[in-house]
Design an enzyme around this catalytic site. Structure first.
Site, PDB file in Angstrom:
ATOM      1  N   ASP A  22       0.984  -1.402  -0.072  1.00 13.66           N
ATOM      2  CA  ASP A  22       0.057  -0.166  -0.173  1.00 13.66           C
ATOM      3  C   ASP A  22       0.869   1.241  -0.149  1.00 13.66           C
ATOM      4  O   ASP A  22       2.038   1.255   0.588  1.00 13.66           O
ATOM      5  CB  ASP A  22      -1.054  -0.046   1.166  1.00 13.66           C
ATOM      6  CG  ASP A  22      -2.220   1.033   0.842  1.00 13.66           C
ATOM      7  OD1 ASP A  22      -2.250   1.365  -0.010  1.00 13.66           O
ATOM      8  OD2 ASP A  22      -2.943   1.005   2.133  1.00 13.66           O
ATOM      9  N   HIS A  39       2.438   3.206  -9.000  1.00 16.03           N
ATOM     10  CA  HIS A  39       2.179   2.021  -9.215  1.00 16.03           C
ATOM     11  C   HIS A  39       3.438   1.306  -9.788  1.00 16.03           C
ATOM     12  O   HIS A  39       3.782   0.084  -9.479  1.00 16.03           O
ATOM     13  CB  HIS A  39       0.940   1.369  -9.882  1.00 16.03           C
ATOM     14  CG  HIS A  39      -0.511   1.976  -9.270  1.00 16.03           C
ATOM     15  ND1 HIS A  39      -0.518   1.729  -7.846  1.00 16.03           N
ATOM     16  CD2 HIS A  39      -1.332   2.679  -9.512  1.00 16.03           C
ATOM     17  CE1 HIS A  39      -1.551   2.046  -7.460  1.00 16.03           C
ATOM     18  NE2 HIS A  39      -2.143   2.847  -8.478  1.00 16.03           N
ATOM     19  N   LEU A 133      10.653 -20.331  -4.454  1.00 21.58           N
ATOM     20  CA  LEU A 133       9.507 -19.511  -3.851  1.00 21.58           C
ATOM     21  C   LEU A 133       8.235 -19.715  -4.613  1.00 21.58           C
ATOM     22  O   LEU A 133       8.104 -19.509  -5.819  1.00 21.58           O
ATOM     23  CB  LEU A 133      10.052 -17.963  -4.074  1.00 21.58           C
ATOM     24  CG  LEU A 133       9.338 -17.012  -3.747  1.00 21.58           C
ATOM     25  CD1 LEU A 133       9.079 -17.027  -2.089  1.00 21.58           C
ATOM     26  CD2 LEU A 133       9.773 -15.543  -4.094  1.00 21.58           C
TER      27      LEU A 133
HETATM   28  C1  IPE Z   1      -5.289  -2.836  -0.355  1.00 29.75           C
HETATM   29  O1  IPE Z   1      -5.124  -1.347  -0.308  1.00 29.75           O
HETATM   30  C2  IPE Z   1      -5.571  -3.418  -1.561  1.00 29.75           C
HETATM   31  C3  IPE Z   1      -4.151  -3.640  -2.110  1.00 29.75           C
HETATM   32  C4  IPE Z   1      -3.099  -3.241  -1.726  1.00 29.75           C
HETATM   33  C5  IPE Z   1      -4.034  -4.250  -3.367  1.00 29.75           C
HETATM   34  P1  IPE Z   1      -6.335  -0.147  -0.646  1.00 29.75           P
HETATM   35  O2  IPE Z   1      -5.328   1.147  -0.718  1.00 29.75           O
HETATM   36  O3  IPE Z   1      -7.243  -0.643  -1.580  1.00 29.75           O
HETATM   37  O4  IPE Z   1      -7.123  -0.417   0.991  1.00 29.75           O
HETATM   38  P2  IPE Z   1      -8.144   0.740   1.611  1.00 29.75           P
HETATM   39  O5  IPE Z   1      -8.855   1.500   0.589  1.00 29.75           O
HETATM   40  O6  IPE Z   1      -6.890   1.691   1.927  1.00 29.75           O
HETATM   41  O7  IPE Z   1      -8.553  -0.087   2.490  1.00 29.75           O
HETATM   42  C1  IPE Z   2      -1.565   0.183  -3.502  1.00 31.11           C
HETATM   43  O1  IPE Z   2      -1.269   1.670  -3.364  1.00 31.11           O
HETATM   44  C2  IPE Z   2      -1.812  -0.336  -4.591  1.00 31.11           C
HETATM   45  C3  IPE Z   2      -3.346  -0.672  -5.143  1.00 31.11           C
HETATM   46  C4  IPE Z   2      -4.235  -0.803  -4.021  1.00 31.11           C
HETATM   47  C5  IPE Z   2      -3.466  -1.204  -6.265  1.00 31.11           C
HETATM   48  P1  IPE Z   2      -2.592   2.737  -3.367  1.00 31.11           P
HETATM   49  O2  IPE Z   2      -2.947   2.901  -4.897  1.00 31.11           O
HETATM   50  O3  IPE Z   2      -3.766   2.299  -2.762  1.00 31.11           O
HETATM   51  O4  IPE Z   2      -1.936   3.965  -2.848  1.00 31.11           O
HETATM   52  P2  IPE Z   2      -2.593   5.054  -1.602  1.00 31.11           P
HETATM   53  O5  IPE Z   2      -3.120   4.157  -0.747  1.00 31.11           O
HETATM   54  O6  IPE Z   2      -3.620   5.677  -2.364  1.00 31.11           O
HETATM   55  O7  IPE Z   2      -1.193   5.857  -1.436  1.00 31.11           O
HETATM   56 MG    MG Z   3      -4.198   2.166  -0.578  1.00 30.18          MG
END
Ligand code: IPE
Ligand code: IPE
Ligand code: MG
Length: 248
Positions: A22, A39, A133
């Site tokens: 995240d 990303h 792995l």
């Molecule tokens: C969780 O992160 C999903 C992934 C890392 C793929 P999100 O950014 O989507 O989760 P929330 O919205 O903060 O709960």
């Molecule tokens: C996690 O990073 C990746 C996915 C959920 C695909 P985020 O896109 O949720 O990044 P933040 O949380 O907005 O910083």
């Molecule tokens: Mg996020």
């Protein structure tokens, strides 16, 4: 380093690490970049963490790459994430094969474009004999969907109520064949499960860091493993030595 070149407490390292990757969006925002740049940086970091798993003897790595809730993001971002998955498979597959990585997919492929489905299935097929792995890629994954999928499959298989056990449930989940995660890491500081491995996480240890995923490199990963190695996993029990005191 010990004689085998591994860190001193590596025999206590987790067998299975799961990561909620995240913070890509905030990483990009902080740099004045579009979210998709975050990303992309996240996938570069993933390469480092896969290498580190091989180095530290972690046998299973499960990564949360796209949740069932992530469809709610703007179309541009969803499309970008799909493209990134395709690109990563295309670019990295041969190196992953060389490293002995076996790719498995967790989640529902049906809702993904045909080209993405084919690439994922091809990566799974081409790496199925590897065993250094196991890399579980949770893409279009949600823990609640997984449980409903498992229950429907059990009903389809005419499983009787008496036959339903913890072990059977585990066999019907997308993670069949992988042990429960020992350690779950969440980057970027959020304190929630976000529909990730809700059955399998029953007794996992948690490690949350403020670091955004693209910056969570080998050293920080090792720090998480070292901290895990110090944890006392009790699974609801007490040590027998606790009963030698005067109040027994
Ligand atoms: C969780 O992160 C999903 C992934 C890392 C793929 P999100 O950014 O989507 O989760 P929330 O919205 O903060 O709960
Ligand atoms: C996690 O990073 C990746 C996915 C959920 C695909 P985020 O896109 O949720 O990044 P933040 O949380 O907005 O910083
Ligand atoms: Mg996020």
């Amino acid at each position: 380093m010990s004689e085998n070149g591994q860190p001193p407490n590596s025999e206590k390292y987790p067998q299975h690490v799961a990561i909620i990757m995240d913070g890509n969006g905030r990483w990009a925002k902080r740099r004045g970049l579009p979210r998709l740049a975050g990303h992309k940086a996240g996938t570069d970091n993933l390469r480092k963490i896969i290498k580190a798993c091989v180095e530290f003897g972690v046998k299973y790595l499960t990564i949360y790459a796209f949740s069932t809730e992530n469809w709610g993001r703007p179309k541009e971002e969803v499309d970008g994430l799909m493209r990134i998955l395709e690109d990563v498979i295309e670019r990295e597959l041969s190196e992953l094969k060389e490293q002995g990585v076996q790719i498995r997919h967790l989640g529902c492929l049906d809702q993904l474009a045909g080209s993405v489905q084919r690439k994922v299935l091809n990566a799974v097929e081409q790496t199925k004999e590897n065993s250094t792995l196991i890399l579980n890629v949770a893409f279009n994954y949600g823990g609640r969907d997984e449980i409903i999928h498992a229950v429907k499959k059990m009903l389809g298989d005419h499983i009787t109520a008496d036959a339903v056990t913890h072990e059977l449930m585990s066999e019907y989940l997308y993670t069949a064949g992988s042990p429960d995660p020992d350690l779950i890491i969440r980057t970027s500081g959020e304190l929630r499960i976000s529909n990730f491995l809700i059955w399998q996480a029953a007794y996992s240890e948690w490690y949350v860091t403020e670091t955004y995923w693209p910056d969570f490199g080998r050293e920080e990963f090792k720090k998480a493993l070292d901290e895990y190695a110090q944890r006392d996993r009790r699974f609801g029990k007490v040590e027998s030595s606790e009963y030698t005191g005067v109040n027994d």
